[in-house]
Every structure is written in C-alpha cells, then in structure tokens.
Design a protein around this motif. Sequence first.
Motif, mmCIF file in Angstrom:
data_model
loop_
_atom_site.group_PDB
_atom_site.id
_atom_site.type_symbol
_atom_site.label_atom_id
_atom_site.label_comp_id
_atom_site.label_asym_id
_atom_site.label_seq_id
_atom_site.Cartn_x
_atom_site.Cartn_y
_atom_site.Cartn_z
ATOM 1 N N LYS A 198 28.945 25.246 -41.386
ATOM 2 C CA LYS A 198 30.237 25.431 -40.697
ATOM 3 C C LYS A 198 31.142 26.367 -41.512
ATOM 4 C CE LYS A 198 30.483 20.882 -38.363
ATOM 5 N NZ LYS A 198 30.589 21.173 -36.951
ATOM 6 N N ALA A 231 31.373 24.195 -32.460
ATOM 7 C CA ALA A 231 30.636 22.969 -32.118
ATOM 8 C C ALA A 231 29.188 23.123 -32.565
ATOM 9 C CB ALA A 231 30.723 22.708 -30.614
ATOM 10 N N ILE A 232 29.027 23.596 -33.795
ATOM 11 C CA ILE A 232 27.663 23.801 -34.300
ATOM 12 C C ILE A 232 27.202 22.571 -35.088
ATOM 13 C CG2 ILE A 232 27.957 26.310 -34.349
ATOM 14 C CD1 ILE A 232 28.054 26.100 -37.443
ATOM 15 N N VAL A 233 26.025 22.688 -35.634
ATOM 16 C CA VAL A 233 25.368 21.576 -36.322
ATOM 17 C C VAL A 233 26.293 20.939 -37.394
ATOM 18 C CG1 VAL A 233 24.303 23.151 -38.010
ATOM 19 C CG2 VAL A 233 23.201 20.986 -37.493
ATOM 20 N N GLU A 234 26.180 19.614 -37.542
ATOM 21 C CA GLU A 234 27.041 18.861 -38.471
ATOM 22 C C GLU A 234 26.591 19.086 -39.913
ATOM 23 O OE1 GLU A 234 29.745 17.270 -37.641
ATOM 24 O OE2 GLU A 234 30.169 16.341 -39.540
ATOM 25 N N LYS A 253 17.625 28.690 -25.774
ATOM 26 C CA LYS A 253 18.497 27.512 -25.898
ATOM 27 C C LYS A 253 19.709 27.640 -24.984
ATOM 28 C CE LYS A 253 17.736 25.460 -30.388
ATOM 29 N NZ LYS A 253 18.386 24.779 -31.467
ATOM 30 N N GLY A 289 27.988 27.197 -30.608
ATOM 31 C CA GLY A 289 27.121 26.019 -30.521
ATOM 32 C C GLY A 289 26.914 25.630 -29.072
ATOM 33 N N ARG A 296 21.975 29.984 -30.629
ATOM 34 C CA ARG A 296 21.062 30.587 -31.601
ATOM 35 C C ARG A 296 19.942 31.385 -30.951
ATOM 36 N NH1 ARG A 296 20.892 28.709 -37.281
ATOM 37 N NH2 ARG A 296 19.415 27.036 -36.896
ATOM 38 N N GLY A 309 24.851 23.113 -28.081
ATOM 39 C CA GLY A 309 24.235 21.787 -28.015
ATOM 40 C C GLY A 309 25.027 20.879 -27.085
ATOM 41 N N LEU A 310 24.941 19.588 -27.349
ATOM 42 C CA LEU A 310 25.575 18.587 -26.482
ATOM 43 C C LEU A 310 27.079 18.850 -26.327
ATOM 44 C CD1 LEU A 310 24.684 15.975 -25.043
ATOM 45 C CD2 LEU A 310 25.432 14.723 -27.064
ATOM 46 N N MET A 311 27.771 18.999 -27.468
ATOM 47 C CA MET A 311 29.222 19.175 -27.423
ATOM 48 C C MET A 311 29.611 20.525 -26.842
ATOM 49 S SD MET A 311 30.819 16.511 -28.412
ATOM 50 C CE MET A 311 32.470 16.997 -28.868
ATOM 51 N N ILE A 353 28.192 30.770 -27.452
ATOM 52 C CA ILE A 353 27.324 31.430 -28.434
ATOM 53 C C ILE A 353 26.305 30.434 -28.971
ATOM 54 C CG2 ILE A 353 27.244 32.704 -30.607
ATOM 55 C CD1 ILE A 353 30.060 33.616 -30.129
HETATM 56 N N1 LIG Z 1 27.558 14.671 -29.815
HETATM 57 C C1 LIG Z 1 28.680 13.980 -29.977
HETATM 58 O O1 LIG Z 1 28.931 12.933 -29.341
HETATM 59 C C2 LIG Z 1 29.747 14.480 -30.927
HETATM 60 C C3 LIG Z 1 30.987 13.851 -30.924
HETATM 61 C C4 LIG Z 1 31.993 14.321 -31.773
HETATM 62 C C5 LIG Z 1 31.741 15.395 -32.609
HETATM 63 N N2 LIG Z 1 30.527 15.972 -32.622
HETATM 64 C C6 LIG Z 1 30.319 17.101 -33.526
HETATM 65 O O2 LIG Z 1 30.167 18.300 -32.787
HETATM 66 C C7 LIG Z 1 29.278 19.169 -33.472
HETATM 67 C C8 LIG Z 1 28.107 19.537 -32.553
HETATM 68 O O3 LIG Z 1 27.441 18.349 -32.180
HETATM 69 P P1 LIG Z 1 26.324 18.304 -31.050
HETATM 70 O O4 LIG Z 1 26.111 16.886 -30.724
HETATM 71 O O5 LIG Z 1 26.663 19.282 -29.960
HETATM 72 O O6 LIG Z 1 25.062 18.848 -31.870
HETATM 73 P P2 LIG Z 1 23.743 19.535 -31.298
HETATM 74 O O7 LIG Z 1 22.729 19.404 -32.363
HETATM 75 O O8 LIG Z 1 23.446 19.061 -29.924
HETATM 76 O O9 LIG Z 1 24.181 21.067 -31.191
HETATM 77 C C9 LIG Z 1 24.459 21.881 -32.295
HETATM 78 C C10 LIG Z 1 24.058 23.282 -31.886
HETATM 79 O O10 LIG Z 1 24.564 24.216 -32.825
HETATM 80 C C11 LIG Z 1 23.604 25.251 -32.934
HETATM 81 N N3 LIG Z 1 23.902 26.019 -34.142
HETATM 82 C C12 LIG Z 1 23.635 25.728 -35.437
HETATM 83 N N4 LIG Z 1 24.129 26.709 -36.225
HETATM 84 C C13 LIG Z 1 24.721 27.615 -35.410
HETATM 85 C C14 LIG Z 1 25.404 28.845 -35.619
HETATM 86 N N5 LIG Z 1 25.576 29.354 -36.859
HETATM 87 N N6 LIG Z 1 25.907 29.528 -34.532
HETATM 88 C C15 LIG Z 1 25.754 29.034 -33.287
HETATM 89 N N7 LIG Z 1 25.092 27.865 -33.028
HETATM 90 C C16 LIG Z 1 24.595 27.188 -34.070
HETATM 91 C C17 LIG Z 1 22.266 24.516 -32.932
HETATM 92 O O11 LIG Z 1 21.214 25.381 -32.615
HETATM 93 C C18 LIG Z 1 22.533 23.482 -31.840
HETATM 94 O O12 LIG Z 1 22.191 23.997 -30.566
HETATM 95 C C19 LIG Z 1 28.832 18.433 -34.734
HETATM 96 O O13 LIG Z 1 29.661 18.803 -35.808
HETATM 97 C C20 LIG Z 1 29.053 16.971 -34.362
HETATM 98 O O14 LIG Z 1 29.259 16.146 -35.458
HETATM 99 C C21 LIG Z 1 29.522 15.555 -31.791
#
Ligand SMILES: NC(=O)c1ccc[n+]([C@@H]2O[C@H](COP(=O)([O-])OP(=O)(O)OC[C@H]3O[C@@H](n4cnc5c(N)ncnc54)[C@H](O)[C@@H]3O)[C@@H](O)[C@H]2O)c1
Length: 123
Positions: free
Chosen positions: A110, A102-105, A44, A16, A40, A18-20, A38
């Motif tokens: 997951k 740290a992929i999509v919620e 990205k 993942g 998608r 993304g942000l995390m 890693i």
């Molecule tokens: N952002 C926060 O403040 C925060 C805090 C605590 C927990 N979390 C948790 O961390 C996780 C990620 O959150 P986020 O904010 O980074 O979300 P985000 O949407 O910014 O990023 C998620 C990323 O995962 C990618 N993804 C989806 N399926 C995938 C796969 N099979 N393989 C690889 N990548 C894949 C998506 O393309 C996306 O880039 C979630 O479960 C969220 O609940 C986030």
Amino acid sequence: MVVEIPNEIQNIVIFGSGLMGSGIAQIAIENGYNVTLIGRSMDKLQQSKTKLSNGLTRIAKKRFANDVETQSDFVDGCLDNLRLCINSDEANLEDADLIIEAIVENLKVKQKLLAEIENVISE
Ligand SMILES: NC(=O)c1ccc[n+]([C@@H]2O[C@H](COP(=O)([O-])OP(=O)(O)OC[C@H]3O[C@@H](n4cnc5c(N)ncnc54)[C@H](O)[C@@H]3O)[C@@H](O)[C@H]2O)c1
C-alpha cells in the motif's frame, strides 16, 4: 456506514478490483459517477466486471420488475460509466476527483502504491 460524497466529485479512480474495489465500483457507477477501476490484469478486471454486472442485473430486476428493456438499459447505462485499466498511466490520475485504494492488505504494498501516485494526483 453511510459516506457522503461531495457534489463536485465526478471522476473516481479505484485501485484494486477485488471484493472491496469492485463492490465500491458497482455502487459508484450505479449512482452516476465515472469510475476507472485499476487491477493487476485484464483477466481479473473482466472477472470483476462480470460480477459487478450480475449485481447490477439483480438490482435492475428488483427495481424494474417485469420491464426487461428498462432492466437492460439500466445495466448498460451503469456499465457505460466504468472504465477498466491495468496501468495507472492510462487512468488519468491527475483528473481524478477521488482516489480509493482497495488493494491487498499489505502495508508495504500500500505504501509503495501511495508513494507512486502521490506526485501525479491533483490536490
Ligand atoms: N473484504 C472486506 O470485507 C473488507 C472490509 C474492510 C476493509 N477491507 C480492506 O480492503 C482492502 C481490499 O480487500 P479485498 O477484500 O477487496 O481484497 P481482495 O484480495 O479481494 O482484493 C485485493 C485486490 O488488489 C489487487 N492488487 C494488489 N496489489 C495491487 C496494486 N498494486 N494495484 C492494483 N491492484 C492490486 C489484487 O490483485 C486483488 O485483486 C484490504 O486492505 C482489506 O483489508 C476489506
């Protein structure tokens, strides 16, 4: 929250970008760990790398004020510890000391990922 990483950990794989995922990757490479991020798509991943690089530059400017060369060496040195992958087959999961999801919620997504990697990861 402060998470202590055991000394024997060197290679970290993060699913993942993304942000995390990219935030965790930044902190890990900044502290000398080898990170495979890693995502998608390469697009990205490159976007994440740019954000991450901007974050490192901000840190370098604070840490090495008025020393542009050291700032640039710091950022380049950190980025040398980062590898981008769109395919977990290329990520050498069996060599990872720590894998961070740290992929999509989405529970099903997951669970699918964890089931896929379970058989290839080390103990
Ligand atoms: N952002 C926060 O403040 C925060 C805090 C605590 C927990 N979390 C948790 O961390 C996780 C990620 O959150 P986020 O904010 O980074 O979300 P985000 O949407 O910014 O990023 C998620 C990323 O995962 C990618 N993804 C989806 N399926 C995938 C796969 N099979 N393989 C690889 N990548 C894949 C998506 O393309 C996306 O880039 C979630 O479960 C969220 O609940 C986030």
